[in-house]
Design a protein around this motif. Sequence first.
Motif, PDB file in Angstrom:
ATOM      1  N   GLU B 157      14.030 -59.343 114.462  1.00  0.00           N
ATOM      2  CA  GLU B 157      13.779 -60.100 113.242  1.00  0.00           C
ATOM      3  C   GLU B 157      13.006 -61.379 113.540  1.00  0.00           C
ATOM      4  OE1 GLU B 157      18.108 -60.476 112.579  1.00  0.00           O
ATOM      5  OE2 GLU B 157      17.711 -62.626 112.474  1.00  0.00           O
ATOM      6  N   GLU B 158      12.255 -61.813 112.548  1.00  0.00           N
ATOM      7  CA  GLU B 158      11.479 -63.054 112.684  1.00  0.00           C
ATOM      8  C   GLU B 158      11.569 -63.810 111.367  1.00  0.00           C
ATOM      9  OE1 GLU B 158       7.178 -63.289 114.489  1.00  0.00           O
ATOM     10  OE2 GLU B 158       7.052 -63.372 112.321  1.00  0.00           O
ATOM     11  N   ILE B 159      11.754 -65.120 111.464  1.00  0.00           N
ATOM     12  CA  ILE B 159      11.944 -65.922 110.256  1.00  0.00           C
ATOM     13  C   ILE B 159      10.601 -66.307 109.646  1.00  0.00           C
ATOM     14  CG2 ILE B 159      12.761 -68.173 109.423  1.00  0.00           C
ATOM     15  CD1 ILE B 159      15.076 -67.986 111.232  1.00  0.00           C
ATOM     16  N   THR B 160      10.477 -66.225 108.345  1.00  0.00           N
ATOM     17  CA  THR B 160       9.302 -66.759 107.659  1.00  0.00           C
ATOM     18  C   THR B 160       9.806 -67.545 106.451  1.00  0.00           C
ATOM     19  OG1 THR B 160       9.059 -64.884 106.191  1.00  0.00           O
ATOM     20  CG2 THR B 160       7.845 -64.800 108.259  1.00  0.00           C
ATOM     21  N   SER B 161       8.872 -68.208 105.781  1.00  0.00           N
ATOM     22  CA  SER B 161       9.305 -68.922 104.579  1.00  0.00           C
ATOM     23  C   SER B 161       8.419 -68.510 103.416  1.00  0.00           C
ATOM     24  CB  SER B 161       9.247 -70.433 104.805  1.00  0.00           C
ATOM     25  OG  SER B 161       8.088 -70.983 104.243  1.00  0.00           O
ATOM     26  N   MET B 162       9.026 -68.433 102.247  1.00  0.00           N
ATOM     27  CA  MET B 162       8.262 -68.081 101.058  1.00  0.00           C
ATOM     28  C   MET B 162       8.671 -68.972  99.912  1.00  0.00           C
ATOM     29  SD  MET B 162       7.412 -64.131 100.980  1.00  0.00           S
ATOM     30  CE  MET B 162       9.030 -63.534 100.719  1.00  0.00           C
ATOM     31  N   ARG B 163       7.901 -68.924  98.839  1.00  0.00           N
ATOM     32  CA  ARG B 163       8.146 -69.778  97.695  1.00  0.00           C
ATOM     33  C   ARG B 163       9.403 -69.391  96.942  1.00  0.00           C
ATOM     34  NH1 ARG B 163       6.133 -74.541  98.333  1.00  0.00           N
ATOM     35  NH2 ARG B 163       4.100 -74.905  97.384  1.00  0.00           N
ATOM     36  N   SER B 164       9.972 -70.365  96.298  1.00  0.00           N
ATOM     37  CA  SER B 164      11.133 -70.117  95.454  1.00  0.00           C
ATOM     38  C   SER B 164      11.027 -71.066  94.270  1.00  0.00           C
ATOM     39  CB  SER B 164      12.406 -70.381  96.253  1.00  0.00           C
ATOM     40  OG  SER B 164      13.499 -70.438  95.391  1.00  0.00           O
ATOM     41  N   TYR B 165      11.409 -70.589  93.090  1.00  0.00           N
ATOM     42  CA  TYR B 165      11.273 -71.391  91.873  1.00  0.00           C
ATOM     43  C   TYR B 165      12.636 -71.525  91.234  1.00  0.00           C
ATOM     44  CZ  TYR B 165       6.506 -69.897  92.773  1.00  0.00           C
ATOM     45  OH  TYR B 165       5.313 -69.632  93.377  1.00  0.00           O
ATOM     46  N   PRO B 166      13.350 -72.619  91.533  1.00  0.00           N
ATOM     47  CA  PRO B 166      14.738 -72.745  91.061  1.00  0.00           C
ATOM     48  C   PRO B 166      14.851 -72.717  89.541  1.00  0.00           C
ATOM     49  CG  PRO B 166      14.122 -74.585  92.508  1.00  0.00           C
ATOM     50  CD  PRO B 166      12.921 -73.740  92.351  1.00  0.00           C
ATOM     51  N   TYR B 167      13.829 -73.173  88.804  1.00  0.00           N
ATOM     52  CA  TYR B 167      13.944 -73.200  87.356  1.00  0.00           C
ATOM     53  C   TYR B 167      13.456 -71.916  86.702  1.00  0.00           C
ATOM     54  CZ  TYR B 167      15.332 -78.072  87.252  1.00  0.00           C
ATOM     55  OH  TYR B 167      16.024 -79.225  87.396  1.00  0.00           O
ATOM     56  N   ALA B 168      12.852 -71.042  87.495  1.00  0.00           N
ATOM     57  CA  ALA B 168      12.351 -69.768  86.966  1.00  0.00           C
ATOM     58  C   ALA B 168      11.494 -69.962  85.722  1.00  0.00           C
ATOM     59  CB  ALA B 168      13.509 -68.817  86.674  1.00  0.00           C
ATOM     60  N   THR B 169      10.689 -71.000  85.749  1.00  0.00           N
ATOM     61  CA  THR B 169       9.889 -71.294  84.569  1.00  0.00           C
ATOM     62  C   THR B 169       8.537 -71.866  84.997  1.00  0.00           C
ATOM     63  OG1 THR B 169       9.806 -72.604  82.559  1.00  0.00           O
ATOM     64  CG2 THR B 169      11.001 -73.555  84.356  1.00  0.00           C
ATOM     65  N   ALA B 170       7.654 -72.069  84.018  1.00  0.00           N
ATOM     66  CA  ALA B 170       6.348 -72.675  84.256  1.00  0.00           C
ATOM     67  C   ALA B 170       5.463 -71.828  85.163  1.00  0.00           C
ATOM     68  CB  ALA B 170       6.487 -74.083  84.839  1.00  0.00           C
ATOM     69  N   ALA B 171       5.606 -70.512  85.074  1.00  0.00           N
ATOM     70  CA  ALA B 171       4.789 -69.626  85.904  1.00  0.00           C
ATOM     71  C   ALA B 171       3.298 -69.873  85.688  1.00  0.00           C
ATOM     72  CB  ALA B 171       5.118 -68.170  85.599  1.00  0.00           C
ATOM     73  N   ASN B 172       2.920 -70.145  84.421  1.00  0.00           N
ATOM     74  CA  ASN B 172       1.497 -70.331  84.127  1.00  0.00           C
ATOM     75  C   ASN B 172       0.956 -71.636  84.691  1.00  0.00           C
ATOM     76  OD1 ASN B 172       3.274 -71.457  82.117  1.00  0.00           O
ATOM     77  ND2 ASN B 172       1.422 -72.082  81.035  1.00  0.00           N
ATOM     78  N   ILE B 173       1.832 -72.612  84.921  1.00  0.00           N
ATOM     79  CA  ILE B 173       1.377 -73.893  85.483  1.00  0.00           C
ATOM     80  C   ILE B 173       1.308 -73.802  86.996  1.00  0.00           C
ATOM     81  CG2 ILE B 173       1.967 -76.330  85.792  1.00  0.00           C
ATOM     82  CD1 ILE B 173       3.404 -76.226  83.132  1.00  0.00           C
ATOM     83  N   LEU B 174       2.383 -73.282  87.569  1.00  0.00           N
ATOM     84  CA  LEU B 174       2.521 -73.344  89.022  1.00  0.00           C
ATOM     85  C   LEU B 174       1.632 -72.338  89.727  1.00  0.00           C
ATOM     86  CD1 LEU B 174       6.382 -73.672  88.991  1.00  0.00           C
ATOM     87  CD2 LEU B 174       4.710 -75.508  89.272  1.00  0.00           C
ATOM     88  N   GLY B 175       1.404 -71.199  89.105  1.00  0.00           N
ATOM     89  CA  GLY B 175       0.630 -70.170  89.777  1.00  0.00           C
ATOM     90  C   GLY B 175       1.484 -69.482  90.821  1.00  0.00           C
ATOM     91  N   TYR B 176       0.839 -68.670  91.655  1.00  0.00           N
ATOM     92  CA  TYR B 176       1.606 -67.975  92.673  1.00  0.00           C
ATOM     93  C   TYR B 176       0.803 -67.882  93.960  1.00  0.00           C
ATOM     94  CZ  TYR B 176      -1.101 -63.831  91.284  1.00  0.00           C
ATOM     95  OH  TYR B 176      -2.101 -62.967  91.006  1.00  0.00           O
ATOM     96  N   VAL B 177       1.477 -67.373  94.989  1.00  0.00           N
ATOM     97  CA  VAL B 177       0.918 -67.345  96.332  1.00  0.00           C
ATOM     98  C   VAL B 177       0.842 -65.892  96.790  1.00  0.00           C
ATOM     99  CG1 VAL B 177       1.512 -67.917  98.711  1.00  0.00           C
ATOM    100  CG2 VAL B 177       1.777 -69.634  96.936  1.00  0.00           C
ATOM    101  N   THR B 178      -0.289 -65.499  97.359  1.00  0.00           N
ATOM    102  CA  THR B 178      -0.380 -64.135  97.911  1.00  0.00           C
ATOM    103  C   THR B 178      -1.039 -64.191  99.275  1.00  0.00           C
ATOM    104  OG1 THR B 178      -2.539 -63.823  96.926  1.00  0.00           O
ATOM    105  CG2 THR B 178      -0.668 -62.922  95.730  1.00  0.00           C
ATOM    106  N   GLU B 179      -1.099 -63.034  99.892  1.00  0.00           N
ATOM    107  CA  GLU B 179      -1.800 -62.955 101.175  1.00  0.00           C
ATOM    108  C   GLU B 179      -3.298 -63.105 100.956  1.00  0.00           C
ATOM    109  OE1 GLU B 179      -1.068 -59.661 103.787  1.00  0.00           O
ATOM    110  OE2 GLU B 179       1.055 -60.152 103.937  1.00  0.00           O
ATOM    111  N   VAL B 180      -3.967 -63.707 101.923  1.00  0.00           N
ATOM    112  CA  VAL B 180      -5.411 -63.896 101.832  1.00  0.00           C
ATOM    113  C   VAL B 180      -6.114 -62.550 101.916  1.00  0.00           C
ATOM    114  CG1 VAL B 180      -5.600 -66.211 102.721  1.00  0.00           C
ATOM    115  CG2 VAL B 180      -5.459 -64.314 104.317  1.00  0.00           C
ATOM    116  N   ASN B 181      -7.296 -62.485 101.314  1.00  0.00           N
ATOM    117  CA  ASN B 181      -8.110 -61.289 101.472  1.00  0.00           C
ATOM    118  C   ASN B 181      -9.212 -61.560 102.498  1.00  0.00           C
ATOM    119  OD1 ASN B 181     -10.193 -62.657 100.154  1.00  0.00           O
ATOM    120  ND2 ASN B 181      -9.484 -61.957  98.159  1.00  0.00           N
ATOM    121  N   GLN B 182      -9.983 -60.527 102.789  1.00  0.00           N
ATOM    122  CA  GLN B 182     -10.968 -60.622 103.882  1.00  0.00           C
ATOM    123  C   GLN B 182     -12.012 -61.704 103.616  1.00  0.00           C
ATOM    124  OE1 GLN B 182     -10.544 -58.872 106.760  1.00  0.00           O
ATOM    125  NE2 GLN B 182     -12.132 -60.249 107.498  1.00  0.00           N
TER     126      GLN B 182
END
Lengths: 465, 630
Positions: B157-182
Amino acid sequence: MRREESISKIIDWPLFIVFILFLLMGIANVYSAAFDPDHPNIFDFSQKYGKQILWVAFSCFLGFLVMLIDASIYRKFAIPIYIFCLILLVVVLFMPAVNGAHAWLGFGSMGIQPAEFAKIGTSIALGSYLSRLNLNQQNVSTVLVANLLIVVPMALILLQPDAGTFVVFTSFLFVMYREGVTYDPLILKLVNVIPGVKFKSTWVGSHFIPILFVVIFLSLVTLLMSNNVITFSWFPGIVIPGFFGVILSLFLLAVVSYFILRWMSSRRDKNRVTLIVLIGFLLCAGISSTVNFGFQGLAKHQKDRIELFLGLREDPDGEDYNRNRAMAAVGSGGLKGKGYKNASVASVESNHVPESETDFIFCPFAEEWGFIGSFTLIAMFMFMLVRIITIAERQKSRFNRIYAYCCAMILFYHFAINIGMDIGFAPVIGIPLPFFSYGGSSMMSFSIMMFILLRLDSQRNQMLM
Amino acid sequence: MNFDSRKFVVLTLFVLVGVIYSVRLFYMQIIDESWTLRAQEIAEKRKFITPPRGIVYDRFGQKIVTNKTYYNLMMVEDNIKNLDTNALAKLLGWTPQQVKDRFREIKEGEGSYFNKSTGKRTSNYQSIRPYAFVKELTIDEMTTIAPHLENFPGFYEEITSMRSYPYATAANILGYVTEVNQEEVDADAFYRSGDNIGRTGIERFYEKDLRGRKGVHYIVTSALNNAIEPYANGKYDTIARQGPALKLGVDIELQAYGEKLMQNKRGCIVAIEPKTGEILTMVSAPTFDPNLFVGKRNISINYPKLYKDSSLPLFPRPLQAEYPPGSVFKLLQSLIALQEGAITEETGFPCTKSIIGCHNHPMATDLRKAVQYSCNPYFYYTTRKIIQKGRKKGIYADAEAGLNVWAKYMESFGLGKKFETDITGLRGGLIPNSKYYDKWYGNHRWAFSTIYSISIGQGEVKVTPLHMANIAATIANKGWYITPHFVKSIGGKGPYPEYQKVHKTMVDRAHFIPIIEGMRRVVNEAGGTGSRARMKDIIVCGKTGTVQNPQGEDHSVFIAFAPMDNPKIAIAVYVENAGWGGSWAAPIARLMIEKYLKRKVTDPVKEKTIMDANLMNVKKKADKYTTRGR
């Protein structure tokens, strides 16, 4: 003592000095390529560099003996020497295989490779045969006997199997060419069967060997380059497909050699030179194009097989591992190199380049010394080869000349194939780089070969044949 | 025969090969850099340490975007011994075929690189290198897997970190994170395959801040991928630094409240603090839980679902929905007319329904009343006076000149162009000028009579909800605005200076007074169209709008600011297909304003009515209204 003095006066110092320089550079390079930090002493005889020093010392001792012996014995004992070599080549086939080849004749923990010494034996035998007084070069039997002298050891070597040394033996064909023994008589026999045709010689037959070499060399370069594209980091946007790169290089080469040859040749020959260069360029470009487009036209499985053989696969970590690592090591050297004992790809502890102290010895050298070092190395080899030809041409004895040519051609083959495979111009065939690769047999055989040459040259005024 | 000349053939051969090899070496070692890069790739491994992304706070210091620990299940093929595919599949909850497919996928995907010199994907898979077999396992998933890993040598196993949104709201403001493309890997040396990048919203705009600085450890590696030594004794190594914390102007509780009010409705709410231009809330309804877009696995499942959803939850309405402004536009027409001297505060026009439809209301004898009643003919006359002011001779040339003056005014309110701000995916809307109509009708082939519907904010005019909120803020400020923006401070430093610049409109401060009075009456006096936004203790100034919509029922629109004397919040509310402006948009604005100013809501009945209302399926086009723009 008088004799030693005379030797020191008439020994060919330029050749001798380059030879000694090579030995010293070779030791220094093996020290870097096989360096073990636990055994930093260069004279640690448990290590490869320590052993290499022993080999060099032993070779020099043998060379000293050679310099004491009268040079005439080689010619006298040419047949026994040749047969002794053949016997060793047969015996070695019954020895246990090492790395899948019956190449080693063991004396306890030590071992020698008879194939390395067979090169000297064959050189002497060929010299002895071709220097007979009543030799008729146009005779079919002459051609057949000369070829037989080469083919028998070649066949035995192929049985080991040792493809590299096998290929090196074709270098004797050039010596025969120089002496006028070519396949022309055989070709004439075939051609003159046609009614009404009565040639005395054919141009193709006479120059068959160098033409063949150029065709093979050019085909290899074309095939190896045709998958590449040439780009320039300092001039982005220019992308030359590999094949056009080959044609472009040929053209530039033709232009340069045209001016050099015109400058060198006499006024009478100037027109001929123009014609030769033009025809030469057109032929070379033709061969290259034929090979390129012929290759593109092949069926896929045929292509695959050729690519596999040449190590052309797009597989830098699989089939093409050795070449890819070797080329990365050489290409990353830059102008000045990474510094002595500072190779990162070809270093022994990283071990990215396999066999970096034997077959791929040029990789650590080129990586550590950069273009300055590798160009110097090539220039020194060129100097040595041209010097040997100069020596050969000043011999009064034909035996001496033939032997010198044999030396030059063998060295040339080793040089061209060994470095060629590190720069993507030759398929990966395991043969050592003379005086550089680690190993007793090649070190001894090349040294003895050089010392015999020096000895023959020192006595050139005493032998008239 | 003499064969001496043949020595030249041999010599030529030697020299030729020597020259060719020298040239080749010159090319390989000095000109062509690709072998140097290849050597680095082979021998000098740079181990990158990716820091967790920067944390995002709301205006009151609540953490709204944080990082959460996840695990990758790594594997090294050479260390795998006697792999029981069925057991591994069972452990992961996969089928054995999926396990086999994954091995192949790694070889073709992560285990290959794009070879620029050949233009082909080329394998550099090495069985001694670690690859992520399963990415982004949660702590819960890992705790079930971890105890069994000892049965599967080669997996760890290997540790990584990812986003978390405690309020589960404001998706349209905050946006999201994905893997980079080529392309992103090629464009920016920061990224390596498998890295994350902000894809939309704040995450995207502040990517260069949030991503932080990678730590780099240079190591020399052997052919067996063992690190031999730190390169140059770690002289060039750097430490990973987390990106600075972002503090947004957003009030996350207000945002959550707004999303709750807008549930089962289509539309949006944008609220701005007028004095600073900070966006307090930007609701886009319907919306989604931003936690659905955490990690590759979630995105691959949820993105297609949301993308196909007919209610368009991924459509950022506040930024991209370009609606005609409707009656709200009458406020701007009044301001321009006052500034241009086309009317005065006391000017009255008859409600001539034959020219343009209207609803029944008392006579608009002055500007305040006209605003209060939202009288369509009044603003027809007003706008005509602005445009056909007699600046040029001839009706057509006059209309051309007048329209361009008018358009300049509109642009000074920030309309018809994109705000240059920290919001990605903005649209500019449309304020037509003479060139625009020339294209449609031809030069000097149109006059005010052709284009009169712009006077009541219909026709060609288009603005986004963000523009609308900004109009409210500008009126609240009596003539100036700061470009609406999200970020209050970056790592303790203030926002970028361009978000503090004051933009002045071309209308003088004094002209705003009667308009604001009109807006007060809209909400607070009998006959006003926005009475549902009325509150006992806070004076709300507002204006309703009804946006005609060829696809269905009209959109209900309301803009407002409050309190009247010291505006703290400016708001625009859109409810699609909900009827006239006063019906739904006004009470929602009222609840939002109260929530923001008092932190609680005193009208639970209204709140419940709105939250329970489902306006999603009102699509049927109602009978054609005879009245427009109430």
